[in-house]
Design a protein around this motif. Structure first.
Motif, PDB file in Angstrom:
ATOM      1  N   ARG A  18       0.855  -1.191   0.000  1.00  0.00           N
ATOM      2  CA  ARG A  18       0.000   0.000   0.000  1.00  0.00           C
ATOM      3  C   ARG A  18       0.887   1.236   0.000  1.00  0.00           C
ATOM      4  O   ARG A  18       1.816   1.353   0.805  1.00  0.00           O
ATOM      5  CB  ARG A  18      -0.901  -0.002   1.244  1.00  0.00           C
ATOM      6  CG  ARG A  18      -1.909   1.147   1.287  1.00  0.00           C
ATOM      7  CD  ARG A  18      -2.779   1.084   2.540  1.00  0.00           C
ATOM      8  NE  ARG A  18      -2.009   1.025   3.771  1.00  0.00           N
ATOM      9  CZ  ARG A  18      -1.469   2.078   4.378  1.00  0.00           C
ATOM     10  NH1 ARG A  18      -1.599   3.288   3.866  1.00  0.00           N
ATOM     11  NH2 ARG A  18      -0.791   1.932   5.496  1.00  0.00           N
ATOM     12  N   VAL A  19       0.606   2.158  -0.900  1.00  0.00           N
ATOM     13  CA  VAL A  19       1.368   3.407  -1.004  1.00  0.00           C
ATOM     14  C   VAL A  19       1.072   4.254   0.235  1.00  0.00           C
ATOM     15  O   VAL A  19      -0.089   4.533   0.546  1.00  0.00           O
ATOM     16  CB  VAL A  19       1.001   4.175  -2.290  1.00  0.00           C
ATOM     17  CG1 VAL A  19       1.743   5.512  -2.354  1.00  0.00           C
ATOM     18  CG2 VAL A  19       1.285   3.327  -3.522  1.00  0.00           C
ATOM     19  N   THR A  20       2.133   4.651   0.936  1.00  0.00           N
ATOM     20  CA  THR A  20       1.956   5.460   2.145  1.00  0.00           C
ATOM     21  C   THR A  20       2.367   6.914   1.940  1.00  0.00           C
ATOM     22  O   THR A  20       2.021   7.763   2.751  1.00  0.00           O
ATOM     23  CB  THR A  20       2.763   4.874   3.318  1.00  0.00           C
ATOM     24  OG1 THR A  20       4.145   4.812   2.952  1.00  0.00           O
ATOM     25  CG2 THR A  20       2.249   3.486   3.683  1.00  0.00           C
ATOM     26  N   GLY A  21       3.082   7.210   0.866  1.00  0.00           N
ATOM     27  CA  GLY A  21       3.474   8.588   0.618  1.00  0.00           C
ATOM     28  C   GLY A  21       4.089   8.763  -0.755  1.00  0.00           C
ATOM     29  O   GLY A  21       4.637   7.812  -1.321  1.00  0.00           O
ATOM     30  N   GLY A  28       6.332  -5.253   8.517  1.00  0.00           N
ATOM     31  CA  GLY A  28       7.430  -4.358   8.867  1.00  0.00           C
ATOM     32  C   GLY A  28       8.302  -3.937   7.697  1.00  0.00           C
ATOM     33  O   GLY A  28       9.249  -3.188   7.871  1.00  0.00           O
ATOM     34  N   TRP A  29       8.000  -4.406   6.482  1.00  0.00           N
ATOM     35  CA  TRP A  29       8.793  -4.066   5.298  1.00  0.00           C
ATOM     36  C   TRP A  29       8.231  -2.834   4.608  1.00  0.00           C
ATOM     37  O   TRP A  29       7.069  -2.803   4.207  1.00  0.00           O
ATOM     38  CB  TRP A  29       8.814  -5.230   4.306  1.00  0.00           C
ATOM     39  CG  TRP A  29       9.574  -6.407   4.811  1.00  0.00           C
ATOM     40  CD1 TRP A  29       9.056  -7.518   5.406  1.00  0.00           C
ATOM     41  CD2 TRP A  29      10.978  -6.578   4.785  1.00  0.00           C
ATOM     42  NE1 TRP A  29      10.065  -8.379   5.745  1.00  0.00           N
ATOM     43  CE2 TRP A  29      11.260  -7.832   5.373  1.00  0.00           C
ATOM     44  CE3 TRP A  29      12.028  -5.800   4.314  1.00  0.00           C
ATOM     45  CZ2 TRP A  29      12.552  -8.319   5.510  1.00  0.00           C
ATOM     46  CZ3 TRP A  29      13.317  -6.292   4.444  1.00  0.00           C
ATOM     47  CH2 TRP A  29      13.563  -7.533   5.030  1.00  0.00           C
ATOM     48  N   VAL A  30       9.076  -1.817   4.460  1.00  0.00           N
ATOM     49  CA  VAL A  30       8.721  -0.576   3.783  1.00  0.00           C
ATOM     50  C   VAL A  30       9.824  -0.254   2.781  1.00  0.00           C
ATOM     51  O   VAL A  30      11.004  -0.364   3.113  1.00  0.00           O
ATOM     52  CB  VAL A  30       8.583   0.594   4.786  1.00  0.00           C
ATOM     53  CG1 VAL A  30       8.361   1.909   4.078  1.00  0.00           C
ATOM     54  CG2 VAL A  30       7.458   0.317   5.774  1.00  0.00           C
ATOM     55  N   THR A  31       9.445   0.108   1.551  1.00  0.00           N
ATOM     56  CA  THR A  31      10.444   0.555   0.585  1.00  0.00           C
ATOM     57  C   THR A  31      10.190   2.018   0.257  1.00  0.00           C
ATOM     58  O   THR A  31       9.049   2.475   0.257  1.00  0.00           O
ATOM     59  CB  THR A  31      10.417  -0.270  -0.717  1.00  0.00           C
ATOM     60  OG1 THR A  31       9.106  -0.244  -1.265  1.00  0.00           O
ATOM     61  CG2 THR A  31      10.852  -1.699  -0.472  1.00  0.00           C
ATOM     62  N   PRO A  49      -1.145   8.046  -2.348  1.00  0.00           N
ATOM     63  CA  PRO A  49      -1.230   7.434  -1.015  1.00  0.00           C
ATOM     64  C   PRO A  49      -2.576   6.723  -0.832  1.00  0.00           C
ATOM     65  O   PRO A  49      -3.621   7.226  -1.252  1.00  0.00           O
ATOM     66  CB  PRO A  49      -1.093   8.628  -0.073  1.00  0.00           C
ATOM     67  CG  PRO A  49      -0.249   9.601  -0.849  1.00  0.00           C
ATOM     68  CD  PRO A  49      -0.728   9.455  -2.273  1.00  0.00           C
ATOM     69  N   GLY A  50      -2.514   5.546  -0.237  1.00  0.00           N
ATOM     70  CA  GLY A  50      -3.701   4.740  -0.006  1.00  0.00           C
ATOM     71  C   GLY A  50      -3.953   3.690  -1.072  1.00  0.00           C
ATOM     72  O   GLY A  50      -4.670   2.720  -0.832  1.00  0.00           O
ATOM     73  N   GLU A  51      -3.366   3.859  -2.249  1.00  0.00           N
ATOM     74  CA  GLU A  51      -3.546   2.878  -3.326  1.00  0.00           C
ATOM     75  C   GLU A  51      -2.792   1.595  -3.014  1.00  0.00           C
ATOM     76  O   GLU A  51      -1.733   1.613  -2.401  1.00  0.00           O
ATOM     77  CB  GLU A  51      -3.014   3.411  -4.663  1.00  0.00           C
ATOM     78  CG  GLU A  51      -3.897   4.426  -5.330  1.00  0.00           C
ATOM     79  CD  GLU A  51      -3.363   4.822  -6.706  1.00  0.00           C
ATOM     80  OE1 GLU A  51      -2.770   3.976  -7.401  1.00  0.00           O
ATOM     81  OE2 GLU A  51      -3.539   5.997  -7.060  1.00  0.00           O
ATOM     82  N   THR A  52      -3.335   0.482  -3.492  1.00  0.00           N
ATOM     83  CA  THR A  52      -2.671  -0.811  -3.406  1.00  0.00           C
ATOM     84  C   THR A  52      -1.933  -1.051  -4.715  1.00  0.00           C
ATOM     85  O   THR A  52      -2.460  -0.761  -5.785  1.00  0.00           O
ATOM     86  CB  THR A  52      -3.712  -1.932  -3.177  1.00  0.00           C
ATOM     87  OG1 THR A  52      -4.393  -1.665  -1.951  1.00  0.00           O
ATOM     88  CG2 THR A  52      -3.053  -3.292  -3.097  1.00  0.00           C
TER      89      THR A  52
END
Length: 199
Positions: free
Chosen positions: A122-125, A159-162, A176-179
């Protein structure tokens, strides 16, 4: 939280004493050659430690390693002033926290090279407001707090963020919010932020 362009656990395992024994044949003869070598054209280096975590990452750029792109520098795994990449070589620089995959030249970047999601998430930013210009070019604006330039952050779960940086101005294709799915285009390679080459 684990955050990097490659699974850090995989990189640490590959450069452990056991990893050195297993990786010795794969290590380049001289650190200067390391940036031109890659273990695969479809995925980034993975070790048994990363495979055991259940998290796998695909290539983040639509290119062919060694032909249309190359790894310029890896994460710096040395906590001190020295440098050490995942092969215990020197294809990095002090305190580097990412993996730089460069296209061969600015002409290739201007033709457009897609940046891809490395795994579902999921896009967070996002940021898509920084000019594409080499940071040392005459008249280049100061980078300030926007060293990453234009980019996309994706939470992959567990816990994985890229965080993908230096993308081309106006190229970000997600919000943001998109899968997103692995291999989905999220933007294009650029020159934004603190960069001296297109990656």
């Amino acid at each position: 939280m684990r955050s990097s362009a490659l699974p850090l656990i995989a990189l640490l395992a590959a450069c452990s004493p056991a990893g050195q024994t297993q990786q010795a044949k794969a290590a380049p003869a001289a650190p200067a050659e390391a940036h031109a070598r890659s273990t695969s054209t479809s995925a980034l280096p993975v070790t048994p430690a990363a495979a055991g975590s259940g998290f796998q990452m695909a290539m983040p750029i639509a290119c062919e390693t060694g032909r249309t792109c190359e790894v310029q520098s890896y994460l710096d795994l040395d906590p001190g002033p020295d440098v050490k990449d995942y092969r215990c070589a020197g294809a990095t620089y002090d305190k580097h926290t990412g993996v730089d995959i460069r296209v061969l030249d600015i002409a290739a970047q201007r033709r457009g090279v897609d940046v891809l999601a490395v795994a579902p998430g999921r896009v967070t930013g996002t940021r898509d407001e920084v000019q594409d210009i080499l940071m040392n070019a005459p008249g280049a604006p100061p980078v300030g707090a926007k060293m990453c330039g234009n980019g996309v952050a994706i939470d992959h779960g567990g816990g994985w963020v890229t965080q993908t940086c230096h993308m081309a101005l106006g190229s970000i294709r997600v919000r943001p919010g998109e899968t997103v799915q692995a291999g989905q285009t999220i933007g294009q390679v650029g020159l934004s932020g603190a960069t001296g080459f297109p990656h």
